[in-house]
Design a protein around this motif. Structure first.
Motif, PDB file in Angstrom:
ATOM      1  N   ARG A  80       0.787  -1.274   0.099  1.00 19.13           N
ATOM      2  CA  ARG A  80       0.158  -0.261  -0.150  1.00 19.13           C
ATOM      3  C   ARG A  80       0.935   1.186   0.053  1.00 19.13           C
ATOM      4  N   LEU A  81       1.950   1.298  -0.873  1.00 22.81           N
ATOM      5  CA  LEU A  81       2.749   2.370  -0.966  1.00 22.81           C
ATOM      6  C   LEU A  81       2.215   3.639  -1.186  1.00 22.81           C
ATOM      7  N   GLU A  82       1.180   3.792  -1.994  1.00 23.84           N
ATOM      8  CA  GLU A  82       0.266   5.004  -2.295  1.00 23.84           C
ATOM      9  C   GLU A  82      -0.269   5.614  -0.884  1.00 23.84           C
ATOM     10  N   LYS A  83      -0.432   5.042   0.146  1.00 19.49           N
ATOM     11  CA  LYS A  83      -0.988   5.577   1.436  1.00 19.49           C
ATOM     12  C   LYS A  83       0.078   5.937   2.040  1.00 19.49           C
ATOM     13  N   CYS A  84       1.534   5.858   1.791  1.00 16.75           N
ATOM     14  CA  CYS A  84       2.428   6.164   2.606  1.00 16.75           C
ATOM     15  C   CYS A  84       3.134   7.506   2.330  1.00 16.75           C
ATOM     16  N   ARG A  85       3.516   8.306   3.293  1.00 13.85           N
ATOM     17  CA  ARG A  85       4.407   9.550   2.972  1.00 13.85           C
ATOM     18  C   ARG A  85       5.913   9.235   3.192  1.00 13.85           C
ATOM     19  N   TRP A  86       6.104   8.222   4.280  1.00 13.80           N
ATOM     20  CA  TRP A  86       7.483   8.086   4.527  1.00 13.80           C
ATOM     21  C   TRP A  86       7.725   6.539   4.498  1.00 13.80           C
ATOM     22  N   ILE A  87       8.863   6.150   3.776  1.00 13.97           N
ATOM     23  CA  ILE A  87       9.220   4.844   3.692  1.00 13.97           C
ATOM     24  C   ILE A  87      10.843   4.679   4.191  1.00 13.97           C
ATOM     25  N   PHE A  88      10.719   3.478   5.308  1.00 20.80           N
ATOM     26  CA  PHE A  88      12.238   3.538   5.754  1.00 20.80           C
ATOM     27  C   PHE A  88      12.723   2.126   5.141  1.00 20.80           C
ATOM     28  N   LEU A  89      13.798   2.137   4.559  1.00 24.51           N
ATOM     29  CA  LEU A  89      14.718   0.825   3.878  1.00 24.51           C
ATOM     30  C   LEU A  89      15.920   0.894   4.487  1.00 24.51           C
ATOM     31  N   PRO A  90      15.868  -0.205   5.625  1.00 26.94           N
ATOM     32  CA  PRO A  90      17.260  -0.432   5.947  1.00 26.94           C
ATOM     33  C   PRO A  90      18.345  -1.314   4.702  1.00 26.94           C
ATOM     34  N   ILE A  91      19.115  -0.817   4.579  1.00 29.05           N
ATOM     35  CA  ILE A  91      20.133  -1.270   3.522  1.00 29.05           C
ATOM     36  C   ILE A  91      21.371  -2.483   4.272  1.00 29.05           C
ATOM     37  N   SER A  92      21.792  -3.268   3.572  1.00 30.12           N
ATOM     38  CA  SER A  92      22.830  -3.847   3.714  1.00 30.12           C
ATOM     39  C   SER A  92      23.912  -3.876   2.805  1.00 30.12           C
ATOM     40  N   ASP A  93      24.992  -3.915   3.077  1.00 27.00           N
ATOM     41  CA  ASP A  93      26.159  -3.715   1.862  1.00 27.00           C
ATOM     42  C   ASP A  93      26.270  -5.028   1.548  1.00 27.00           C
ATOM     43  N   SER A  94      25.515  -6.032   1.520  1.00 25.67           N
ATOM     44  CA  SER A  94      25.516  -7.349   1.065  1.00 25.67           C
ATOM     45  C   SER A  94      25.488  -7.228  -0.623  1.00 25.67           C
ATOM     46  N   GLN A  95      26.179  -8.021  -1.282  1.00 23.96           N
ATOM     47  CA  GLN A  95      25.954  -8.046  -2.764  1.00 23.96           C
ATOM     48  C   GLN A  95      25.238  -9.065  -3.282  1.00 23.96           C
ATOM     49  N   SER A  96      24.994 -10.101  -2.443  1.00 18.36           N
ATOM     50  CA  SER A  96      24.163 -11.086  -3.048  1.00 18.36           C
ATOM     51  C   SER A  96      23.344 -11.690  -1.671  1.00 18.36           C
ATOM     52  N   PHE A  97      22.475 -12.631  -1.827  1.00 19.63           N
ATOM     53  CA  PHE A  97      21.907 -13.310  -0.872  1.00 19.63           C
ATOM     54  C   PHE A  97      22.660 -14.653  -0.129  1.00 19.63           C
ATOM     55  N   SER A  98      23.664 -14.717  -0.892  1.00 18.52           N
ATOM     56  CA  SER A  98      24.483 -15.807  -0.186  1.00 18.52           C
ATOM     57  C   SER A  98      25.706 -15.342   0.781  1.00 18.52           C
ATOM     58  N   LEU A 106      20.460   3.239   6.265  1.00 17.34           N
ATOM     59  CA  LEU A 106      18.974   3.556   6.176  1.00 17.34           C
ATOM     60  C   LEU A 106      18.854   4.445   5.141  1.00 17.34           C
ATOM     61  N   LEU A 107      17.936   4.095   4.277  1.00 22.16           N
ATOM     62  CA  LEU A 107      17.284   5.038   3.260  1.00 22.16           C
ATOM     63  C   LEU A 107      15.977   5.349   3.512  1.00 22.16           C
ATOM     64  N   ILE A 108      15.735   6.501   3.500  1.00 20.17           N
ATOM     65  CA  ILE A 108      14.387   7.114   3.876  1.00 20.17           C
ATOM     66  C   ILE A 108      13.601   7.809   2.534  1.00 20.17           C
ATOM     67  N   TRP A 109      12.641   7.285   2.041  1.00 22.59           N
ATOM     68  CA  TRP A 109      11.897   7.902   1.029  1.00 22.59           C
ATOM     69  C   TRP A 109      10.783   8.519   1.419  1.00 22.59           C
ATOM     70  N   ASN A 110      10.745   9.829   0.802  1.00 22.56           N
ATOM     71  CA  ASN A 110       9.470  10.568   1.105  1.00 22.56           C
ATOM     72  C   ASN A 110       8.754  10.166  -0.318  1.00 22.56           C
ATOM     73  N   TYR A 111       7.855   9.469  -0.117  1.00 21.51           N
ATOM     74  CA  TYR A 111       7.215   8.493  -1.221  1.00 21.51           C
ATOM     75  C   TYR A 111       6.232   9.635  -1.952  1.00 21.51           C
ATOM     76  N   SER A 112       5.703  10.506  -1.291  1.00 21.76           N
ATOM     77  CA  SER A 112       4.764  11.676  -1.811  1.00 21.76           C
ATOM     78  C   SER A 112       5.636  12.508  -2.769  1.00 21.76           C
ATOM     79  N   GLN A 113       6.725  12.871  -2.268  1.00 16.02           N
ATOM     80  CA  GLN A 113       7.653  13.920  -3.017  1.00 16.02           C
ATOM     81  C   GLN A 113       8.642  13.264  -3.761  1.00 16.02           C
TER      82      GLN A 113
END
Length: 144
Positions: A80-98, A106-113
């Motif tokens: 339900r991204l369209e309902k969000c204003r702020w989305i918090f995305l923790p990012i690992s420096d991992s380059q693969s799932f293995s 932390l990447l913070i996304w102001n979705y509305s803007q």
């Protein structure tokens, strides 16, 4: 895994997870997800705006595996991204799932803007991972 110690919402905690909370240890995605679940009730409606705290495994899936517009659209609808204003995305420096990676930011996304902010305790240590995630998200949200 066996010996489940406890569950909180969608997070299962096993004995090996307790070692990550010892001094000098690094947090893993389960630790971050547990903290997110605890915080959800506190910040979900800050100032009447919906905040979404994305599970670290979902963020890794988006960054490392998601390549199809239909999959992204399904994910955006289910979250339900369209309902969000702020989305918090923790990012690992991992380059693969293995690989497990060694640093989180932390990447913070102001979705509305459609504006991104990157917070990294080590300066720009994880900037390339953040940029790859922004590039991937931008690929699937070109009209934002």
């Amino acid at each position: 895994m066996t010996d489940l110690r406890f569950s909180f919402k969608d997070v299962d905690i096993y004995p090996q997870h307790f070692e990550f909370y010892e001094p000098g240890q690094w947090l893993d995605d389960v630790c971050i997800n547990l903290a997110y679940r605890f915080m959800e009730g506190e910040i979900a409606g800050v100032d009447g705006e919906k905040c979404l705290l994305l599970d670290p495994t979902v963020v890794s899936f988006i960054r490392l595996q998601l390549d199809d517009q239909d999959e992204f659209d399904d994910l955006a609808t289910s979250l339900r991204l369209e309902k969000c204003r702020w989305i918090f995305l923790p990012i690992s420096d991992s380059q693969s799932f293995s690989s497990s990676g060694s640093h989180w930011s932390l990447l913070i996304w102001n979705y509305s803007q459609n504006v991104f902010y990157h917070a990294d305790s080590c300066g720009s240590s994880n900037l390339s991972s953040a940029k790859s995630l922004v590039k991937k998200i931008s690929k699937f949200t070109p009209n934002r």
